[in-house]
Write a protein that holds these residues in place. Structure first.
Motif, PDB file in Angstrom:
ATOM      1  N   ARG A 169       2.442   1.979  -3.348  1.00  0.00           N
ATOM      2  CA  ARG A 169       1.492   2.454  -4.360  1.00  0.00           C
ATOM      3  C   ARG A 169       0.957   3.849  -4.039  1.00  0.00           C
ATOM      4  O   ARG A 169       0.368   4.511  -4.884  1.00  0.00           O
ATOM      5  CB  ARG A 169       0.314   1.480  -4.477  1.00  0.00           C
ATOM      6  CG  ARG A 169       0.649   0.174  -5.145  1.00  0.00           C
ATOM      7  CD  ARG A 169      -0.598  -0.627  -5.429  1.00  0.00           C
ATOM      8  NE  ARG A 169      -1.496  -0.703  -4.283  1.00  0.00           N
ATOM      9  CZ  ARG A 169      -1.539  -1.703  -3.403  1.00  0.00           C
ATOM     10  NH1 ARG A 169      -0.737  -2.719  -3.526  1.00  0.00           N
ATOM     11  NH2 ARG A 169      -2.401  -1.684  -2.407  1.00  0.00           N
ATOM     12  N   SER A 170       1.155   4.291  -2.831  1.00  0.00           N
ATOM     13  CA  SER A 170       0.632   5.570  -2.374  1.00  0.00           C
ATOM     14  C   SER A 170       1.311   6.731  -3.089  1.00  0.00           C
ATOM     15  O   SER A 170       2.534   6.821  -3.139  1.00  0.00           O
ATOM     16  CB  SER A 170       0.867   5.682  -0.864  1.00  0.00           C
ATOM     17  OG  SER A 170       0.727   7.018  -0.436  1.00  0.00           O
ATOM     18  N   SER A 171       0.521   7.635  -3.626  1.00  0.00           N
ATOM     19  CA  SER A 171       1.089   8.804  -4.308  1.00  0.00           C
ATOM     20  C   SER A 171       1.844   9.694  -3.318  1.00  0.00           C
ATOM     21  O   SER A 171       2.858  10.299  -3.675  1.00  0.00           O
ATOM     22  CB  SER A 171       0.007   9.593  -5.030  1.00  0.00           C
ATOM     23  OG  SER A 171      -0.947  10.078  -4.108  1.00  0.00           O
TER      24      SER A 171
ATOM     25  N   TYR B 209       3.532   8.660  -0.694  1.00  0.00           N
ATOM     26  CA  TYR B 209       4.821   8.020  -0.454  1.00  0.00           C
ATOM     27  C   TYR B 209       5.744   8.206  -1.657  1.00  0.00           C
ATOM     28  O   TYR B 209       6.932   8.466  -1.496  1.00  0.00           O
ATOM     29  CB  TYR B 209       4.611   6.531  -0.151  1.00  0.00           C
ATOM     30  CG  TYR B 209       5.880   5.805   0.206  1.00  0.00           C
ATOM     31  CD1 TYR B 209       6.582   6.119   1.362  1.00  0.00           C
ATOM     32  CD2 TYR B 209       6.377   4.801  -0.615  1.00  0.00           C
ATOM     33  CE1 TYR B 209       7.753   5.451   1.695  1.00  0.00           C
ATOM     34  CE2 TYR B 209       7.543   4.130  -0.290  1.00  0.00           C
ATOM     35  CZ  TYR B 209       8.222   4.454   0.863  1.00  0.00           C
ATOM     36  OH  TYR B 209       9.380   3.804   1.181  1.00  0.00           O
ATOM     37  N   GLN B 210       5.203   8.101  -2.847  1.00  0.00           N
ATOM     38  CA  GLN B 210       6.006   8.307  -4.056  1.00  0.00           C
ATOM     39  C   GLN B 210       6.534   9.742  -4.109  1.00  0.00           C
ATOM     40  O   GLN B 210       7.671   9.981  -4.512  1.00  0.00           O
ATOM     41  CB  GLN B 210       5.180   7.988  -5.313  1.00  0.00           C
ATOM     42  CG  GLN B 210       4.800   6.531  -5.438  1.00  0.00           C
ATOM     43  CD  GLN B 210       5.986   5.602  -5.393  1.00  0.00           C
ATOM     44  OE1 GLN B 210       6.986   5.831  -6.041  1.00  0.00           O
ATOM     45  NE2 GLN B 210       5.871   4.545  -4.615  1.00  0.00           N
TER      46      GLN B 210
ATOM     47  N   PHE C  81       0.828  -1.201   0.000  1.00  0.00           N
ATOM     48  CA  PHE C  81       0.000   0.000   0.000  1.00  0.00           C
ATOM     49  C   PHE C  81       0.865   1.256   0.000  1.00  0.00           C
ATOM     50  O   PHE C  81       0.623   2.190  -0.762  1.00  0.00           O
ATOM     51  CB  PHE C  81      -0.928   0.014   1.222  1.00  0.00           C
ATOM     52  CG  PHE C  81      -1.699   1.288   1.357  1.00  0.00           C
ATOM     53  CD1 PHE C  81      -2.786   1.537   0.534  1.00  0.00           C
ATOM     54  CD2 PHE C  81      -1.333   2.259   2.274  1.00  0.00           C
ATOM     55  CE1 PHE C  81      -3.497   2.725   0.634  1.00  0.00           C
ATOM     56  CE2 PHE C  81      -2.027   3.446   2.375  1.00  0.00           C
ATOM     57  CZ  PHE C  81      -3.125   3.680   1.557  1.00  0.00           C
ATOM     58  N   ALA C  82       1.900   1.268   0.839  1.00  0.00           N
ATOM     59  CA  ALA C  82       2.776   2.436   0.929  1.00  0.00           C
ATOM     60  C   ALA C  82       3.484   2.686  -0.392  1.00  0.00           C
ATOM     61  O   ALA C  82       3.614   3.828  -0.825  1.00  0.00           O
ATOM     62  CB  ALA C  82       3.793   2.253   2.048  1.00  0.00           C
TER      63      ALA C  82
END
Length: 76
Positions: free
Chosen positions: A17-19, A21-22, A14-15
């Motif tokens: 894929r998180s925008s 986090y990116q 999830f992290a």
């Protein structure tokens, strides 16, 4: 019930894929690049905290504007 390993893997996926986090990773990469460049100029390691504060003051605003413009128009 999920095992602990499955929960950790799920949270990690999830992290990644998180925008948000990116965005954090991209900003961190820019700060590390700035740290390297400034350390090379001064002939010594300036440290992450100093590089972070310097990058925020000098470059963060323009970097974010540029990044937002690219995300809205990826062909530009």
């Amino acid at each position: 019930m999920q095992t602990l390993n499955a929960q950790v893997t799920s949270a990690r996926d999830f992290a990644q894929r998180s925008s948000l986090y990116q965005e954090f990773l991209a900003e961190r990469e820019e700060i590390l690049r700035h740290k390297w460049l400034e350390s090379e100029k001064q002939g010594k390691d300036i440290g992450f905290e100093r590089a972070l504060l310097d990058w925020i003051r000098k470059h963060r605003g323009n970097w974010r504007c540029s990044r937002n413009a690219k995300s809205k128009n990826p062909d530009a």
